[in-house]
Enzyme design. Sequence first.
Site, PDB file in Angstrom:
ATOM      1  CG  HIS A   1      -7.844  -0.316   2.368  1.00 33.43           C
ATOM      2  ND1 HIS A   1      -8.465  -1.008   3.381  1.00 33.43           N
ATOM      3  CD2 HIS A   1      -6.851  -1.125   1.917  1.00 33.43           C
ATOM      4  CE1 HIS A   1      -7.865  -2.180   3.546  1.00 33.43           C
ATOM      5  NE2 HIS A   1      -6.883  -2.279   2.662  1.00 33.43           N
TER       6      HIS A   1
ATOM      7  CD  GLU B   1      -8.247  -3.443  -0.345  1.00 29.84           C
ATOM      8  OE1 GLU B   1      -7.066  -3.137  -0.621  1.00 29.84           O
ATOM      9  OE2 GLU B   1      -8.543  -4.375   0.439  1.00 29.84           O
TER      10      GLU B   1
ATOM     11  CE1 TYR C   1     -10.594  -3.659   7.361  1.00 31.58           C
ATOM     12  CE2 TYR C   1      -9.792  -1.553   6.526  1.00 31.58           C
ATOM     13  CZ  TYR C   1      -9.554  -2.845   6.975  1.00 31.58           C
ATOM     14  OH  TYR C   1      -8.262  -3.304   7.043  1.00 31.58           O
TER      15      TYR C   1
ATOM     16  CG  HIS D   1      -2.067  -1.000   1.087  1.00 28.85           C
ATOM     17  ND1 HIS D   1      -2.545  -1.476  -0.110  1.00 28.85           N
ATOM     18  CD2 HIS D   1      -2.809  -1.614   2.064  1.00 28.85           C
ATOM     19  CE1 HIS D   1      -3.528  -2.338   0.124  1.00 28.85           C
ATOM     20  NE2 HIS D   1      -3.703  -2.443   1.425  1.00 28.85           N
TER      21      HIS D   1
END
Length: 351
Positions: free
Chosen positions: A180, A315, A182, A106
């Site tokens: 990213h 993602e 959640y 990342h």
Amino acid sequence: MKLSSQAFGKTGSGQPVRQYSLANNTGIELDVLDYGGLIRTLSTPDRDGQAGDVVLGFDTLDEYLAGHPYYGVLVGRCANRIRGGRFELDGVRYQLARNINNDHLHGGDVGFDKVVWQAQPFQNEREVGLVLSYHSPDGEEHYPGALDTTVRLSLNDDNEVRLDYRAACDAPTIVNLTNHSYFNLAGEGNIHDHVAMIDADAFTPMDGALIVTGEVRDVTGTPFDFRRPTAIGARINADDEQIRAGGGYDHNFVLNGPPGTLRLAARVSEPVSGRVLEVLTTEPGVQFYAGNQMEEANPGKGGQVFPRRGGFCLETQHFPDSPNQPHFPSIVLRPGEEYTQTTIFRFSTEQ
């Protein structure tokens, strides 16, 4: 449509951080920080019209600065893992930071998720949003070339959170950007009962270090076949070597349809709330991560403690370790070219 902003603290180096609050006319509200370009909250109605926050995150900047599993952030220059942090471009070998085990993840130690972006808010009759911009100098995190990136994040009355990515460089480099977030469409508990569809006939298996092997494998007859809606928890503990490798789902899916064309990649519904999330993208792949590594000792907003697998990520991306897999779609960007990507998170309800 509503748009406002407020101070949200300062980074360790003293940079001020602001939070931008966006709202449409149908009940969706979200808060976005210029730190990491992260989506901190995203509130959307359930089937009874009751609003609930469906993304994981924290109440304060200090909690983000203390470290977290990439809650809601923009990830760059390269999302996902690069084996050994090494790649070769035009005959030159580059060594990136090894920030997870022996590999690069990342964007490195200080990726795009840990910098303050310039934010320019906008509002019109159709949408409200921000244009987030960041200049990454040559050599930052040992990537070659300077890279100028913009992400136009917007909310409209079709209940779409849209991210339009653009990037240009002054020397050959590699780029693979994503968001990213959640998600937990129930707002609490684990995500085992969420029902997912992923429009992918294949996925990319990985080894025990969570690095892709280069194989592209048919999902037929495997726990990775989500072409028909299936509860996430139905096969998440299956006796399967790829499930064991990831501790559940943490895999790149090879999306159907031509890359570069905006198309439906995934649909997830939650039966109790009735909330539905659709993900549309122009990208060739999507990393489906089911929160296998989440730690219960890391409470989030309001002190709420999410359990293991308390959130899922979709993602949208090019494939992991692409610089070392020449048969994967290329992530090389050259001067005079423009990196573009669009991803839409669209919300609705069902009975």
